[in-house]
Design an enzyme around this catalytic site. Structure first.
Site, PDB file in Angstrom:
ATOM      1  N   SER A  87       0.878  -1.177   0.000  1.00 12.87           N
ATOM      2  CA  SER A  87       0.000   0.000   0.000  1.00 12.87           C
ATOM      3  C   SER A  87       0.911   1.220   0.000  1.00 12.87           C
ATOM      4  CB  SER A  87      -0.915  -0.007   1.221  1.00 12.87           C
ATOM      5  OG  SER A  87      -0.178   0.170   2.398  1.00 12.87           O
ATOM      6  N   HIS A 115      -3.162  -5.918   2.777  1.00 10.16           N
ATOM      7  CA  HIS A 115      -2.260  -6.939   3.313  1.00 10.16           C
ATOM      8  C   HIS A 115      -2.948  -8.275   3.566  1.00 10.16           C
ATOM      9  CE1 HIS A 115       0.498  -3.538   4.990  1.00 10.16           C
ATOM     10  NE2 HIS A 115       0.537  -3.639   3.678  1.00 10.16           N
ATOM     11  N   GLN A 122      -6.263  -1.372   7.498  1.00 12.38           N
ATOM     12  CA  GLN A 122      -5.144  -2.260   7.152  1.00 12.38           C
ATOM     13  C   GLN A 122      -4.485  -2.931   8.359  1.00 12.38           C
ATOM     14  OE1 GLN A 122      -2.172  -1.032   3.956  1.00 12.38           O
ATOM     15  NE2 GLN A 122      -0.914  -0.792   5.776  1.00 12.38           N
ATOM     16  N   GLU A 123      -4.315  -2.170   9.455  1.00 13.60           N
ATOM     17  CA  GLU A 123      -3.544  -2.722  10.580  1.00 13.60           C
ATOM     18  C   GLU A 123      -4.202  -2.402  11.915  1.00 13.60           C
ATOM     19  OE1 GLU A 123       0.545  -1.348  10.108  1.00 13.60           O
ATOM     20  OE2 GLU A 123       0.338  -1.563   7.946  1.00 13.60           O
ATOM     21  N   GLU A 166       1.739  -9.389   7.180  1.00 16.18           N
ATOM     22  CA  GLU A 166       2.605  -8.958   8.278  1.00 16.18           C
ATOM     23  C   GLU A 166       2.477  -9.864   9.499  1.00 16.18           C
ATOM     24  OE1 GLU A 166       2.044  -4.727   8.818  1.00 16.18           O
ATOM     25  OE2 GLU A 166       3.000  -4.325   6.888  1.00 16.18           O
ATOM     26  N   ASP A 168      -3.560   1.464  11.624  1.00 20.34           N
ATOM     27  CA  ASP A 168      -3.139   2.094  10.366  1.00 20.34           C
ATOM     28  C   ASP A 168      -4.309   1.926   9.402  1.00 20.34           C
ATOM     29  OD1 ASP A 168      -2.101   3.078   8.064  1.00 20.34           O
ATOM     30  OD2 ASP A 168      -0.436   1.657   7.886  1.00 20.34           O
ATOM     31  N   GLU A 186      -2.652   5.902  12.054  1.00 20.78           N
ATOM     32  CA  GLU A 186      -1.797   6.226  10.907  1.00 20.78           C
ATOM     33  C   GLU A 186      -2.662   6.372   9.654  1.00 20.78           C
ATOM     34  OE1 GLU A 186       1.392   3.374  10.607  1.00 20.78           O
ATOM     35  OE2 GLU A 186       1.519   3.655   8.435  1.00 20.78           O
ATOM     36  N   ASP A 228       2.058   8.480   6.870  1.00 19.37           N
ATOM     37  CA  ASP A 228       2.906   7.506   6.167  1.00 19.37           C
ATOM     38  C   ASP A 228       2.855   7.842   4.672  1.00 19.37           C
ATOM     39  OD1 ASP A 228       4.079   5.297   4.988  1.00 19.37           O
ATOM     40  OD2 ASP A 228       2.504   3.900   5.527  1.00 19.37           O
ATOM     41  N   LYS A 275      10.336   5.164   6.711  1.00 19.56           N
ATOM     42  CA  LYS A 275      10.692   3.964   5.957  1.00 19.56           C
ATOM     43  C   LYS A 275      11.844   4.312   5.018  1.00 19.56           C
ATOM     44  CE  LYS A 275       5.926   2.169   5.580  1.00 19.56           C
ATOM     45  NZ  LYS A 275       4.687   2.341   4.772  1.00 19.56           N
ATOM     46  N   HIS A 300       8.886  -1.118   9.187  1.00 22.83           N
ATOM     47  CA  HIS A 300       9.138  -2.135   8.156  1.00 22.83           C
ATOM     48  C   HIS A 300       8.268  -1.838   6.932  1.00 22.83           C
ATOM     49  CE1 HIS A 300       5.397  -4.717   9.320  1.00 22.83           C
ATOM     50  NE2 HIS A 300       5.148  -3.440   9.373  1.00 22.83           N
ATOM     51  N   ARG A 301       8.339  -2.702   5.900  1.00 20.05           N
ATOM     52  CA  ARG A 301       7.374  -2.720   4.799  1.00 20.05           C
ATOM     53  C   ARG A 301       6.619  -4.044   4.875  1.00 20.05           C
ATOM     54  NH1 ARG A 301       7.578   1.858   1.421  1.00 20.05           N
ATOM     55  NH2 ARG A 301       5.393   1.200   1.319  1.00 20.05           N
ATOM     56  N   SER A 302       5.509  -4.125   4.162  1.00 20.35           N
ATOM     57  CA  SER A 302       4.752  -5.386   4.214  1.00 20.35           C
ATOM     58  C   SER A 302       5.516  -6.522   3.523  1.00 20.35           C
ATOM     59  CB  SER A 302       3.364  -5.206   3.613  1.00 20.35           C
ATOM     60  OG  SER A 302       3.437  -4.589   2.351  1.00 20.35           O
ATOM     61  N   LYS A 350       7.320  -0.075  14.286  1.00 22.28           N
ATOM     62  CA  LYS A 350       6.285  -1.066  13.951  1.00 22.28           C
ATOM     63  C   LYS A 350       6.895  -2.016  12.941  1.00 22.28           C
ATOM     64  CE  LYS A 350       3.494   0.604  10.116  1.00 22.28           C
ATOM     65  NZ  LYS A 350       2.150   0.663   9.542  1.00 22.28           N
TER      66      LYS A 350
END
Ligand code: 2PG
Ligand code: MG
Length: 425
Positions: free
Chosen positions: A42, A162, A170-171, A212, A249, A292, A319, A344, A372-374, A395
Site C-alpha cells: 500500500s 495486506h 489495514q492494521e 505482516e 493504520d 496512521e 505515512d 521507511k 518495516h514494509r509489508s 512497527k
C-alpha cells in the site's frame, strides 16, 4: 578507515516471494557485509521509485535492472571511497541518479548500497550497527542522541491490501505501553497474539495470517476487530488502556474513492468530516492511542480537520502522506497536518535522507515511528536505526513469521547485551 574494494548485488526474494535486491560491499582489508531492501504493497504515490523489470519474468517483478545499475554503474563509482563516509556515499548515489524520485537508478538500488555501506562500516569498526547509525546522525546534524529501545506496535490483525479478508482498515496493532522492558514487551505481545488465535478459533473464524503475520479473518465489521483484540488483552489478564493500548493504520488512501471513505466491510461510506467523526468515536470508545494514514494522502482538508479535532488526544501518523521525504514533510508541517511521521528507508532511498527527515521531525516536535514494509526480508537494519537514533517507537508486524520476528529478536539481543539501553515511552 578502510576503502571500498567491491560492490556486488544479486536478486533475492522477500517475504511475499517477490524478487528484491541484496547488496554486498567488501573493503580493501577483506571485511564484507550485506543488506537487503524491503517492498511495500500500500505505497504512497510520492514514494521514491522501486525499479521493477516489468518484463515476462517473475510476473514482471524482477529487479535485474536495479541490480545491473548497482553492479555496472553505481558500484564502480564507489570503489576507493571510505565506507564510513555515509554522507559522501549517499551523495554520490543521489547525484548519479539525478532525479527527485530515484527513478533513474531505482530506490531499491540506492538503498541496498547505502545500507550495505553502513553494515560493512560497523563490522569493520567492530561496533553495533546502531552505534554507527548514531554517529551518522551526529555527522549529519551536529547533535548527539541517547540510545533507547523503541516501544513496538504489533500488527496482530491484518486487513486492507495486506490480506484477502473483508476488513478495510489495514492494521490493528497492540502497544504494550505498560511493559517494563523489552522482554516483557515480547511476553505480553506473544501471549495476547496466541489468545487472539484461540478466540478466533472459538468463533470459527480463520486463523490464517496476512502479509505482516497478523490474523486475517473475515469479520462482521472493522469495529469487531478492535473488540476481539480487547478480549484477547483481557484473556491475557492485562488491562486495555493501561498495560496495553491499541494503534490503527487505516491506510485510508486505499479505500478513498475521491469523495468518500468507503468501508465495504461495514457497508458504509463517509465523507472526510464523517470519517473524522467515525474515528473520533472509536478513540472515545476504545484505548486507541495512535492512528496512521487516517485520511487519503491528497485529502489535505481532511487531514487539517482531523488534526485539529483529535490531534491533541491521539497520535496521528503520516505515512503515505509524508513518504519519509523531507520536502513533502515540511509542506505538511507548514499546513499543520498530523503530529507524527512514519519512517521507511525505501520511501526515500538512502540513509542520509532518512536521517534528515527524522531530524526535521525532531525540530518540529513530530514523533517518529520507524517502520518495516509489508514485503520484508531477514534484514534487521530498522531495529538498529530505532535504537541508534533513540526513536521512541517501531512497527514491524506481528510477533509471528521470521521476517517480522527477526527485527524483534534483534531488539531482544540489544537489550540483553546493553544494560544501559532502556525501553522508551
Ligand atoms: C504501511 C506499511 C507497513 P506497506 O502502510 O505502513 O505496515 O505497509 O509496506 O504495504 O506500505
Ligand atoms: Mg501505513
Amino acid at each position: 578507515m578502510s576503502k571500498i574494494s567491491d560492490v556486488k548485488a544479486i536478486q533475492v526474494f522477500d517475504s511475499r516471494g517477490i524478487p528484491t535486491v541484496a547488496c554486498e560491499i567488501k573493503l580493501d582489508n577483506g571485511v564484507f557485509a550485506t543488506a537487503m531492501v524491503p517492498s511495500g504493497a500500500s505505497t504512497g504515490s510520492k514514494e521514491a521509485l522501486e525499479l521493477r523489470d516489468n518484463d515476462s519474468n517473475y510476473h514482471g517483478k524482477g529487479v535485474l535492472n536495479a541490480i545491473s545499475n548497482i553492479n555496472n554503474k553505481l558500484g564502480p563509482l564507489l570503489k576507493g571511497k571510505e565506507s564510513e563516509n555515509q554522507i559522501e556515499i549517499d551523495k554520490i548515489l543521489v547525484d548519479y541518479d539525478g532525479t527527485n524520485d530515484k527513478s533513474s537508478m531505482g530506490a531499491n538500488a540506492t538503498l541496498a548500497i547505502s545500507l550495505a555501506a553502513a553494515h560493512v562500516s560497523a563490522k569493520n569498526k567492530n561496533i553495533n550497527l546502531y552505534e554507527h547509525f548514531s554517529r551518522i546522525y551526529s555527522d549529519i546534524t551536529g547533535k548527539r542522541n541517547k540510545y533507547s529501545l523503541p516501544m513496538p506496535m504489533f500488527n496482530i490483525l491484518n486487513g486492507g491490501e495486506h490480506a484477502d479478508n473483508n476488513v478495510d482498515i489495514q492494521e490493528f496493532m497492540i502497544v504494550p505501553s505498560g511493559a517494563k522492558d523489552f522482554v516483557q514487551v515480547m511476553k505480553w505481545s506473544m501471549e495476547i497474539y496466541h489468545n487472539l488465535k484461540k478466540i478466533l478459533s472459538s468463533k470459527n473464524y480463520s486463523t490464517a495470517v496476512g502479509d505482516e503475520g497478523g490474523f486475517a479473518p473475515n469479520l462482521k465489521s472493522n469495529e469487531e476487530a478492535i473488540e476481539l483484540i480487547i478480549a484477547s488483552i483481557e484473556a491475557t489478564k492485562l488491562k486495555p488502556g493501561e498495560d496495553v493500548n491499541i494503534a490503527l493504520d487505516c491506510a485510508a488512501t486505499e479505500f478513498f474513492d475521491g469523495n468518500n471513505y468507503v468501508l465495504d466491510g461495514d457497508n458504509q461510506k463517509y465523507n472526510s468530516e464523517e470519517f473524522t467523526e467515525y474515528l473520533e468515536s472509536l478513540i472515545t470508545k476504545y484505548p486507541i492511542i495512535s492512528i496512521e494514514d487516517a485520511m487519503d494522502e491528497n485529502d489535505t482538508d481532511g487531514w487539517k480537520m482531523i488534526t485539529k479535532k483529535i490531534g491533541k488526544k491521539c497520535q496521528l501518523v503520516g505515512d503515505d502522506l509524508f513518504v519519509t521525504n523531507k520536502n513533502i514533510f515540511q509542506e505538511g508541517i507548514n499546513e499543520k497536518l498530523a503530529n507524527s511521521i512514519l519512517i521507511k528507508f525505501n520511501q526515500v532511498g538512502t540513509i542520509t535522507e532518512t536521517i534528515e527527515t527524522i531530524n526535521c521531525a525532531r525540530e518540529n516536535n513530530y514523533k517518529c515511528i520507524i517502520s518495516h514494509r509489508s514485503g520484508e526480508t531477514e534484514d534487521t537494519s530498522i531495529s538498529d536505526l530505532a535504537v541508534g537514533l533513540g526513536a521512541s517507537q517501531i512497527k514491524t508486524g506481528a510477533p509471528c513469521r521470521s521476517d517480522r520476528i527477526a527485527k524483534y529478536n534483534r531488539l531482544l539481543w540489544i537489550e540483553d547485551k546493553s544494560n544501559d539501553i532502556l525501553l522508551d515511552e
